[in-house]
Enzyme design. Structure first.
Site, PDB file in Angstrom:
ATOM      1  N   LYS A 130      51.636 -32.066 -46.729  1.00  0.00           N
ATOM      2  CA  LYS A 130      53.078 -32.027 -46.448  1.00  0.00           C
ATOM      3  C   LYS A 130      53.772 -30.920 -47.229  1.00  0.00           C
ATOM      4  O   LYS A 130      54.639 -30.237 -46.706  1.00  0.00           O
ATOM      5  CB  LYS A 130      53.742 -33.372 -46.786  1.00  0.00           C
ATOM      6  N   LYS A 211      45.507 -36.182 -35.743  1.00  0.00           N
ATOM      7  CA  LYS A 211      46.068 -37.541 -35.770  1.00  0.00           C
ATOM      8  C   LYS A 211      47.416 -37.584 -35.063  1.00  0.00           C
ATOM      9  O   LYS A 211      48.212 -36.653 -35.207  1.00  0.00           O
ATOM     10  CB  LYS A 211      46.235 -37.937 -37.243  1.00  0.00           C
ATOM     11  N   LYS A 214      54.254 -38.679 -36.585  1.00  0.00           N
ATOM     12  CA  LYS A 214      55.693 -38.588 -36.348  1.00  0.00           C
ATOM     13  C   LYS A 214      56.161 -37.145 -36.400  1.00  0.00           C
ATOM     14  O   LYS A 214      57.070 -36.762 -35.682  1.00  0.00           O
ATOM     15  CB  LYS A 214      56.449 -39.396 -37.405  1.00  0.00           C
TER      16      LYS A 214
HETATM   17  P1  TYM Z   1      54.075 -44.369 -42.046  1.00  0.00           P
HETATM   18  O1  TYM Z   1      55.483 -44.736 -41.775  1.00  0.00           O
HETATM   19  O2  TYM Z   1      53.685 -42.929 -42.017  1.00  0.00           O
HETATM   20  O3  TYM Z   1      53.108 -45.085 -41.033  1.00  0.00           O
HETATM   21  C1  TYM Z   1      53.219 -46.467 -40.799  1.00  0.00           C
HETATM   22  C2  TYM Z   1      51.842 -47.063 -40.548  1.00  0.00           C
HETATM   23  O4  TYM Z   1      51.254 -46.477 -39.389  1.00  0.00           O
HETATM   24  C3  TYM Z   1      49.933 -46.046 -39.684  1.00  0.00           C
HETATM   25  N1  TYM Z   1      49.632 -44.861 -38.861  1.00  0.00           N
HETATM   26  C4  TYM Z   1      48.591 -44.775 -38.018  1.00  0.00           C
HETATM   27  N2  TYM Z   1      47.614 -45.646 -37.704  1.00  0.00           N
HETATM   28  C5  TYM Z   1      46.705 -45.255 -36.770  1.00  0.00           C
HETATM   29  N3  TYM Z   1      46.740 -44.032 -36.148  1.00  0.00           N
HETATM   30  C6  TYM Z   1      47.701 -43.134 -36.443  1.00  0.00           C
HETATM   31  N4  TYM Z   1      47.744 -41.964 -35.823  1.00  0.00           N
HETATM   32  C7  TYM Z   1      48.698 -43.499 -37.417  1.00  0.00           C
HETATM   33  N5  TYM Z   1      49.770 -42.847 -37.927  1.00  0.00           N
HETATM   34  C8  TYM Z   1      50.331 -43.711 -38.815  1.00  0.00           C
HETATM   35  C9  TYM Z   1      49.972 -45.713 -41.163  1.00  0.00           C
HETATM   36  O5  TYM Z   1      48.679 -45.730 -41.724  1.00  0.00           O
HETATM   37  C10 TYM Z   1      50.858 -46.830 -41.680  1.00  0.00           C
HETATM   38  O6  TYM Z   1      50.104 -48.013 -41.876  1.00  0.00           O
HETATM   39  N6  TYM Z   1      53.199 -44.580 -46.902  1.00  0.00           N
HETATM   40  C11 TYM Z   1      53.371 -45.436 -45.745  1.00  0.00           C
HETATM   41  C12 TYM Z   1      54.518 -46.396 -45.865  1.00  0.00           C
HETATM   42  C13 TYM Z   1      54.482 -47.274 -47.068  1.00  0.00           C
HETATM   43  C14 TYM Z   1      53.584 -48.327 -47.315  1.00  0.00           C
HETATM   44  C15 TYM Z   1      53.973 -48.889 -48.561  1.00  0.00           C
HETATM   45  C16 TYM Z   1      52.513 -48.840 -46.601  1.00  0.00           C
HETATM   46  C17 TYM Z   1      55.334 -47.223 -48.121  1.00  0.00           C
HETATM   47  N7  TYM Z   1      55.052 -48.199 -49.030  1.00  0.00           N
HETATM   48  C18 TYM Z   1      53.286 -49.953 -49.110  1.00  0.00           C
HETATM   49  C19 TYM Z   1      51.819 -49.919 -47.173  1.00  0.00           C
HETATM   50  C20 TYM Z   1      52.203 -50.462 -48.397  1.00  0.00           C
HETATM   51  C21 TYM Z   1      53.623 -44.530 -44.561  1.00  0.00           C
HETATM   52  O7  TYM Z   1      53.922 -43.407 -44.681  1.00  0.00           O
HETATM   53  O8  TYM Z   1      53.602 -45.095 -43.388  1.00  0.00           O
END
Ligand code: TYM
Length: 350
Positions: A130, A211, A214
């Site tokens: 990033k 992947k 967003k």
């Molecule tokens: P975020 O918002 O980027 O993504 C949310 C969840 O979606 C999953 N994900 C995917 N799974 C499968 N294929 C994909 N292409 C894909 N893209 C995203 C992510 O793995 C995630 O589970 N850092 C985290 C948010 C967070 C969090 C936490 C998660 C903050 N605090 C504590 C767990 C526990 C994140 O950026 O998610």
């Protein structure tokens, strides 16, 4: 659903025997919620909801690590809440709340910053990726995984269900928990990532070698989401990149990554085994048929989410009321843990 858990189960502050396992997970409200988020995380949260004690968070503070439009962030925070609810997160079965409403997260992050070596953060691959794309990198972006560790550790969560891309962050949360426990005495449960065998890394429909994300959601045909028009979802699947062949089977071959991705999506949505999925397509007439049927199951799966989210979004006051209740329940767990951290670290706690 089959899941692979990484981690050793060496929880230090285990809960009483018979207690339900505690789950924490979250999603950022920035950007378009997409099929990867749904399959890798939200659908699995819903499926596991009954037998676990769940905390599901809308992590708005994490979204601030890259510049946001304030009005849009507020709108998307309510929108993601509505998506959670419409997809089946039940506020009587799970604690559903917004991260910034429970001040222990930001405070806990600060305390954990003071036990986390900088070198651990510099190694994070998401940070490296990033930050390489940005002219000016905010301190919050580097600190992002420490806030995530605070999210998880404040609740003594044993399980953290996410997609594969979060595994390194959860490993870091484990390391921080172990270091804190070592320095100040047993305080935190050491959490385990819970990552599905199928669907943990849904790939872009326009490019099955990257992947679904967003940050690329503006790219035409890259991703689909529950709020999209069904005709648009159908078009995106129709255009999905595959290969010049006609074999519809699961495969590790990068040349077949497009077909593999479509089959994985179909498998998770329908809940069928890999073998059943291949049988379903044994008589398909080429990839056109495959794309059409995958689009159909995705559109059907998303229909109630789309309709439910629209209904919920029409009543912002009700959403805010639910979130206030969730924040109160979350704070009842997080605040005593924060107090324990402060006391152990030598702060005077009034
Ligand atoms: P975020 O918002 O980027 O993504 C949310 C969840 O979606 C999953 N994900 C995917 N799974 C499968 N294929 C994909 N292409 C894909 N893209 C995203 C992510 O793995 C995630 O589970 N850092 C985290 C948010 C967070 C969090 C936490 C998660 C903050 N605090 C504590 C767990 C526990 C994140 O950026 O998610």
């Amino acid at each position: 659903m089959e899941t692979a858990t990484a981690g050793t189960g060496d929880n230090v502050a285990a809960q009483p025997a018979g207690a339900r396992r505690r789950v924490f997970s979250g999603m950022q409200p920035s950007g378009e919620f997409h099929l990867g988020n749904y399959i890798g995380a939200l659908k699995r949260w819903v499926l596991g909801q009954e037998e676990k004690e769940n905390f599901f968070c809308v992590v708005d503070l994490h979204s601030l690590t890259v510049p946001q439009d304030p009005a849009e962030l507020r709108m998307r925070t309510r929108q993601l809440t509505a998506i959670y609810l419409a997809a089946g997160i039940h506020p009587d079965k799970s604690t559903l709340f917004v991260q910034s409403h429970v001040t222990a997260h930001a405070e806990g992050c600060w305390l954990l910053n003071c036990v986390t070596p900088l070198g651990w953060l510099n190694k994070m691959t998401q940070y490296k990726d990033k930050s390489a794309k940005q002219e000016s990198v905010l301190t919050g972006l580097l600190d992002y995984p420490v806030l995530m560790a605070a999210d998880i550790l404040l609740y003594d969560a044993q399980e953290v269900p996410t997609g594969e891309d979060q595994k390194q962050h959860i490993e870091l949360a484990r390391n921080i928990a172990e270091r804190f426990n070592h320095l100040y005495g047993e305080t935190f449960v050491v959490p385990e990532p819970v990552i599905a065998k199928v669907g943990a890394r849904i790939m872009g429909l326009d490019n099955p070698l990257v992947k679904m994300s967003k940050s690329s959601s503006g790219v035409r045909g890259h991703s689909v989401g529950p709020l999209d028009d069904p005709a648009e979802i159908e078009r995106s699947f129709k255009r999905a990149v595959t290969d010049p062949g006609n074999e519809i089977r699961f495969s590790d071959d990068p040349a077949k990554a497009g077909v593999n991705n479509l089959l994985s999506i179909y498998q998770v949505i329908t809940g069928r085994s890999g073998e059943e999925v291949e049988n379903d397509f044994a008589n398909a007439r080429g990839y056109g048929d495959l794309k059409k049927r995958v689009a159909e199951v995705v559109i059907e799966e998303f229909r109630p989410v789309r309709e439910g989210a629209a209904r919920l979004m029409a009543d912002a006051a009700e959403l805010d009321r639910l979130l206030a209740r969730g924040a109160e329940q979350a704070a009842a767990v997080a605040m005593p843990k924060l107090r324990e951290m402060k006391e152990k670290m030598g702060l005077i706690v009034p």
